[in-house]
Design an enzyme around this catalytic site. Structure first.
Site, PDB file in Angstrom:
ATOM      1  N   SER A  93      50.577 119.680  67.814  1.00 25.83           N
ATOM      2  CA  SER A  93      49.754 121.045  67.309  1.00 25.83           C
ATOM      3  C   SER A  93      49.947 122.061  68.616  1.00 25.83           C
ATOM      4  O   SER A  93      49.277 121.310  69.513  1.00 25.83           O
ATOM      5  CB  SER A  93      48.617 120.603  66.695  1.00 25.83           C
TER       6      SER A  93
ATOM      7  N   ASP B 211      39.794 121.297  70.745  1.00 22.45           N
ATOM      8  CA  ASP B 211      40.811 120.967  69.877  1.00 22.45           C
ATOM      9  C   ASP B 211      40.484 121.688  68.492  1.00 22.45           C
ATOM     10  O   ASP B 211      40.844 121.199  67.330  1.00 22.45           O
ATOM     11  CB  ASP B 211      41.235 119.543  69.540  1.00 22.45           C
TER      12      ASP B 211
ATOM     13  N   ASN C  91      46.567 125.906  73.449  1.00 24.89           N
ATOM     14  CA  ASN C  91      46.414 124.418  73.732  1.00 24.89           C
ATOM     15  C   ASN C  91      47.597 123.685  73.098  1.00 24.89           C
ATOM     16  O   ASN C  91      47.666 123.970  71.940  1.00 24.89           O
ATOM     17  CB  ASN C  91      45.176 123.802  73.895  1.00 24.89           C
TER      18      ASN C  91
ATOM     19  N   HIS D  95      48.287 119.644  71.632  1.00 19.99           N
ATOM     20  CA  HIS D  95      47.698 118.470  71.376  1.00 19.99           C
ATOM     21  C   HIS D  95      48.558 117.576  70.707  1.00 19.99           C
ATOM     22  O   HIS D  95      49.455 118.130  69.883  1.00 19.99           O
ATOM     23  CB  HIS D  95      46.583 118.767  70.377  1.00 19.99           C
TER      24      HIS D  95
END
Ligand code: GRF
Length: 208
Positions: free
Chosen positions: A145, A154, A111, A113
């Protein structure tokens, strides 16, 4: 004989600028990978249009298309598997993945972020809220990130980060724009580092 390309599946919810950059980087050869499938939980997402325009198989999958408990999770897992996906990239995907997908792709879901995790992450920290929180906290540096996805928002191990300066007079919008530019660069670079073996997702360095 040409080397096998890393097969990526991208999940997105809205604009899909990160998706577009990943596609473009694959096409230009900057990333030794190909986007095999795109899944969006929002049928009107620009990300869907981007995938269609590129001739990449794309699917709208959400609680609306798969209302039974577990059905959506199962459909996402099988769609990724059927398209031979090895690495899943969440790019502005606003939903949590279900247990089947997380188990099937354990350690292989990334992911992105728009802040320096572990700061400014977690449930409800998305979009401009992140940048507003960074500005409210008086931070001089924000960033991007990329992390491995686990069951919490997260939360999984950080794979790569890049700092972005906070400038005098920044608004959440201006900071978001500066961070997004770096997101595009970092996502492509990180996927390439995974494809080339420079980053080993099974042996990530411990972060403090
Ligand atoms: C990015 O800021 C990303 O960090 C966050 O959602 C946004 C998605 O932008 N998770 P886009 O859909 O890739 O344009």
């Amino acid at each position: 004989m040409s080397k096998k390309k890393l097969a990526i599946g991208v999940l997105s919810s809205h604009g899909g600028t990160n998706l577009q950059t990943i596609i473009d980087s694959c096409k230009s050869g900057h990333i030794d990978a190909e986007v095999r499938v795109v899944i969006c939980n929002n049928s009107r997402a620009t990300a869907m249009e981007r995938a269609k325009r590129e001739g990449i198989p794309c699917f709208h999958m959400s609680g609306a298309t798969h209302p039974e408990p577990g059905e959506l999770d199962s459909a996402i897992t099988s769609t990724l598997t059927e398209h031979g996906v090895e690495l899943v990239a969440l790019a502005g995907y606003m939903k949590k993945l279900g247990p089947l997908t997380l188990e099937r792709y354990r350690g292989r879901v990334l992911n992105i972020h728009p802040a320096l995790l572990p700061k400014f992450g977690g449930q409800g920290m998305y979009g401009e809220r992140v940048h507003k929180a960074v500005l409210d906290a008086g931070e001089k540096v924000s960033g991007v990130s990329i992390h491995v996805v686990d069951e919490e928002y997260d939360h999984g191990p950080v794979v790569s980060q890049r700092q972005v300066p906070v400038l005098e007079g920044d608004t959440p919008e201006s900071l978001a724009e500066r961070v997004l530019t770096q997101e595009h660069i970092l996502y492509s670079d990180t996927i390439q580092d995974i494809a080339s073996g420079k980053i080993d997702l099974d042996n990530l360095p411990q972060m403090d």
